[in-house]
Write an enzyme that holds these catalytic residues in place. Structure first.
Site, PDB file in Angstrom:
ATOM      1  CG  HIS A   1      15.140   5.362  -2.535  1.00  0.00           C
ATOM      2  ND1 HIS A   1      15.174   5.110  -1.291  1.00  0.00           N
ATOM      3  CD2 HIS A   1      13.830   5.440  -2.707  1.00  0.00           C
ATOM      4  CE1 HIS A   1      14.118   4.726  -0.716  1.00  0.00           C
ATOM      5  NE2 HIS A   1      13.311   4.968  -1.591  1.00  0.00           N
TER       6      HIS A   1
ATOM      7  CG  HIS B   1      12.815   8.240   1.249  1.00  0.00           C
ATOM      8  ND1 HIS B   1      13.280   8.660  -0.174  1.00  0.00           N
ATOM      9  CD2 HIS B   1      14.198   7.995   1.544  1.00  0.00           C
ATOM     10  CE1 HIS B   1      14.315   8.162  -0.393  1.00  0.00           C
ATOM     11  NE2 HIS B   1      15.146   8.054   0.583  1.00  0.00           N
TER      12      HIS B   1
ATOM     13  CD  GLU C   1       8.604   8.820  -4.433  1.00  0.00           C
ATOM     14  OE1 GLU C   1       8.501   7.801  -5.189  1.00  0.00           O
ATOM     15  OE2 GLU C   1       9.216   8.831  -3.341  1.00  0.00           O
TER      16      GLU C   1
ATOM     17  CG  ASP D   1      12.667   8.358  -4.037  1.00  0.00           C
ATOM     18  OD1 ASP D   1      12.267   9.033  -2.823  1.00  0.00           O
ATOM     19  OD2 ASP D   1      11.758   7.601  -4.279  1.00  0.00           O
TER      20      ASP D   1
END
Length: 195
Positions: free
Chosen positions: A56, A46, A159, A52
């Site tokens: 997760h 990560h 992300e 994700d």
């Protein structure tokens, strides 16, 4: 056609507090008289720009290798925002994205916290992916609820993307993660294509 890299460089990338940082070493070097260069690296799944998978936060959720590549590739909509991204913001964004023909993948630029109300709007809309510039999509001090809402609806999270110089609008996204069996997340090289 213009390609816009929206990924962080791996070895200097942002790291979520408490996660181990990436490390790289040269194990064989032409400078030392070897006939080739060979490098190794280690990192948290990560770190930097990553996805994700549901696993997760959901123990029986899909792992990286079980998610369809279609989730990570296709038309997307970039929107700029600062602060809390509310349910109303999510509804307005989806409306603009649908009008542009890109309502399945939403990328949010700016220092943003996706609220649980926004997560519910995205989950109910059955989008495939939501991306943000932060290392977590929800509140930094309590990210679990937003993750559970989105990942529970099999909305993939992208992300750590870099969108500061990308204007709002429709783009073609490619953000395929490394195919790592059984993993809860994976780094990816994300880019947008402007047609």
């Amino acid at each position: 056609m213009k390609i816009i890299d929206i990924s962080q460089e791996v070895l200097s990338c942002n790291v979520y507090p408490g996660d181990s940082a990436p490390e790289g070493i040269r194990v064989i070097s032409m400078e030392n008289g070897e006939c080739y260069n060979l490098s190794e690296f280690s990192m948290c799944a990560h770190n930097g720009t990553h996805i994700d998978a549901p696993f997760h936060f959901i123990n029986d959720g899909k792992t990286v290798d079980k998610i369809s590549p279609e989730s990570f590739v296709g038309d997307s909509y970039v929107v700029h925002h600062q602060g809390d991204f509310t349910g109303e913001d999510a509804e307005k964004t989806l409306e603009k994205a649908h009008l542009a023909g890109a309502g399945e993948r939403i990328l949010i630029a700016g220092d943003v916290t996706v609220t649980k109300d926004a997560a519910k709007v995205f989950a109910e809309a059955k989008i495939k992916l939501i991306g943000n510039e932060g290392q977590t999509v929800g509140p930094k001090d309590a990210p679990m609820e937003v993750h559970l809402i989105l990942l529970g609806a099999e909305v993939v999270l992208l992300e750590g993307i870099v969108l500061k110089d990308v204007p709002e609008g429709k783009y073609f996204l490619s953000a395929l993660p490394l195919n790592i069996a059984g993993f809860d997340g994976a780094p990816c090289r994300a880019y947008l294509i402007e047609k």
